[in-house]
Design a protein around this motif. Structure first.
Motif, PDB file in Angstrom:
ATOM      1  N   ARG A 291      52.138 -16.771 -71.683  1.00  0.00           N
ATOM      2  CA  ARG A 291      51.734 -15.365 -71.811  1.00  0.00           C
ATOM      3  C   ARG A 291      51.409 -14.819 -70.425  1.00  0.00           C
ATOM      4  O   ARG A 291      50.667 -15.437 -69.662  1.00  0.00           O
ATOM      5  CB  ARG A 291      50.491 -15.243 -72.692  1.00  0.00           C
ATOM      6  N   ARG A 292      51.920 -13.647 -70.131  1.00  0.00           N
ATOM      7  CA  ARG A 292      51.633 -13.006 -68.842  1.00  0.00           C
ATOM      8  C   ARG A 292      50.161 -12.655 -68.709  1.00  0.00           C
ATOM      9  O   ARG A 292      49.588 -12.764 -67.633  1.00  0.00           O
ATOM     10  CB  ARG A 292      52.451 -11.722 -68.681  1.00  0.00           C
ATOM     11  N   GLU A 293      49.554 -12.223 -69.799  1.00  0.00           N
ATOM     12  CA  GLU A 293      48.181 -11.720 -69.735  1.00  0.00           C
ATOM     13  C   GLU A 293      47.162 -12.776 -69.336  1.00  0.00           C
ATOM     14  O   GLU A 293      46.163 -12.460 -68.695  1.00  0.00           O
ATOM     15  CB  GLU A 293      47.773 -11.087 -71.064  1.00  0.00           C
TER      16      GLU A 293
ATOM     17  N   THR B 240      61.587 -14.694 -80.013  1.00  0.00           N
ATOM     18  CA  THR B 240      62.661 -13.716 -79.846  1.00  0.00           C
ATOM     19  C   THR B 240      62.645 -13.142 -78.433  1.00  0.00           C
ATOM     20  O   THR B 240      63.684 -13.078 -77.765  1.00  0.00           O
ATOM     21  CB  THR B 240      62.530 -12.587 -80.891  1.00  0.00           C
ATOM     22  N   GLU B 241      61.484 -12.725 -77.969  1.00  0.00           N
ATOM     23  CA  GLU B 241      61.373 -12.110 -76.640  1.00  0.00           C
ATOM     24  C   GLU B 241      61.798 -13.080 -75.532  1.00  0.00           C
ATOM     25  O   GLU B 241      62.575 -12.723 -74.642  1.00  0.00           O
ATOM     26  CB  GLU B 241      59.929 -11.662 -76.422  1.00  0.00           C
TER      27      GLU B 241
ATOM     28  N   PRO C 165      61.110 -17.412 -61.960  1.00  0.00           N
ATOM     29  CA  PRO C 165      60.787 -17.228 -63.378  1.00  0.00           C
ATOM     30  C   PRO C 165      61.422 -15.953 -63.939  1.00  0.00           C
ATOM     31  O   PRO C 165      61.642 -14.987 -63.217  1.00  0.00           O
ATOM     32  CB  PRO C 165      59.270 -17.105 -63.387  1.00  0.00           C
ATOM     33  N   LEU C 166      61.687 -15.979 -65.234  1.00  0.00           N
ATOM     34  CA  LEU C 166      62.098 -14.777 -65.947  1.00  0.00           C
ATOM     35  C   LEU C 166      60.824 -14.117 -66.452  1.00  0.00           C
ATOM     36  O   LEU C 166      59.948 -14.789 -67.003  1.00  0.00           O
ATOM     37  CB  LEU C 166      62.991 -15.122 -67.132  1.00  0.00           C
TER      38      LEU C 166
ATOM     39  N   ARG D 219      55.775  -9.512 -72.103  1.00  0.00           N
ATOM     40  CA  ARG D 219      54.594 -10.321 -72.411  1.00  0.00           C
ATOM     41  C   ARG D 219      54.656 -11.762 -71.931  1.00  0.00           C
ATOM     42  O   ARG D 219      53.665 -12.490 -72.037  1.00  0.00           O
ATOM     43  CB  ARG D 219      54.365 -10.341 -73.934  1.00  0.00           C
ATOM     44  N   LEU D 220      55.796 -12.193 -71.392  1.00  0.00           N
ATOM     45  CA  LEU D 220      56.004 -13.612 -71.114  1.00  0.00           C
ATOM     46  C   LEU D 220      56.496 -13.887 -69.701  1.00  0.00           C
ATOM     47  O   LEU D 220      57.139 -13.040 -69.085  1.00  0.00           O
ATOM     48  CB  LEU D 220      57.026 -14.184 -72.090  1.00  0.00           C
ATOM     49  N   VAL D 221      56.217 -15.100 -69.254  1.00  0.00           N
ATOM     50  CA  VAL D 221      56.819 -15.674 -68.051  1.00  0.00           C
ATOM     51  C   VAL D 221      57.526 -16.942 -68.512  1.00  0.00           C
ATOM     52  O   VAL D 221      56.924 -17.793 -69.181  1.00  0.00           O
ATOM     53  CB  VAL D 221      55.752 -16.023 -66.989  1.00  0.00           C
TER      54      VAL D 221
END
Length: 181
Positions: free
Chosen positions: A74-76, A113-114, A4-5, A9-11
């Motif tokens: 979301r990573r969180e 965007t992220e 994964p990238l 805040r993201l996976v």
């Protein structure tokens, strides 16, 4: 993509059949499918979404990098909030399209965007010279995202999907950390 990238805040990872409920909340939403190119019918139910995800999952290993479809979570909390894709644009010879789709509740938070920035950077490590994004002329959100990504407006065309579309392009030298910027 082998792993994964990960962003702040993201996976960004492969889709799985377990993502069917979350994916249906995205691809079953008229607010989302209305803007997709090519026009994608709204997925009718979770079972149909599971079948779509299974097809994407089975196709993924056979696509030459950087092509593919990925979930954005979301990573969180591990919540799937959208999808990203890199695929061939018609006439399906060489132009690669970057696309993003988000659940409407996630709009306006910079996730497209992220996630797209991470995917673009990865794609440029895969012998890719340029990526395109296409948007309907009145899709102000997609156009704004393309601009935030540093994509340059190329023009308007009906070449892709028989729709009048705005075309944006990014090349490795357009990235924020490119030499000379």
């Amino acid at each position: 993509m082998e792993s994964p990238l990960i962003t702040d805040r993201l996976v960004i990872r492969d889709w799985t059949a377990d993502d069917a409920d979350a994916a249906f909340a995205i691809y079953g939403s008229e607010e989302v499918t209305h803007w997709l190119t090519p026009v994608m019918d709204r997925v009718g139910d979770v079972a149909a979404m599971r079948a779509v995800l299974q097809a994407w999952h089975e196709a993924q290993p056979n696509l030459p990098p950087p092509r593919g479809r990925w979930a954005m979570e979301r990573r969180e909390n591990g919540q799937v909030i959208g999808g990203l894709a890199i695929r061939l644009l018609p006439p399906y010879e060489e132009d690669l399209e970057l696309s993003w789709q988000l659940h409407p509740d996630a709009w306006g938070n910079g996730y497209a965007t992220e996630g797209s920035q991470a995917l673009i950077r990865w794609a440029f490590t895969q012998d890719t010279d340029e990526l395109f994004a296409v948007a309907r002329p009145n899709n102000v959100r997609a156009i704004a995202t393309a601009k935030r990504l540093g994509m340059q407006w190329v023009g308007e065309t009906t070449k892709y999907y028989d729709l009048r579309l705005q075309v944006y392009r990014i090349r490795p030298g357009d990235l924020d950390d490119a030499p000379g910027t």
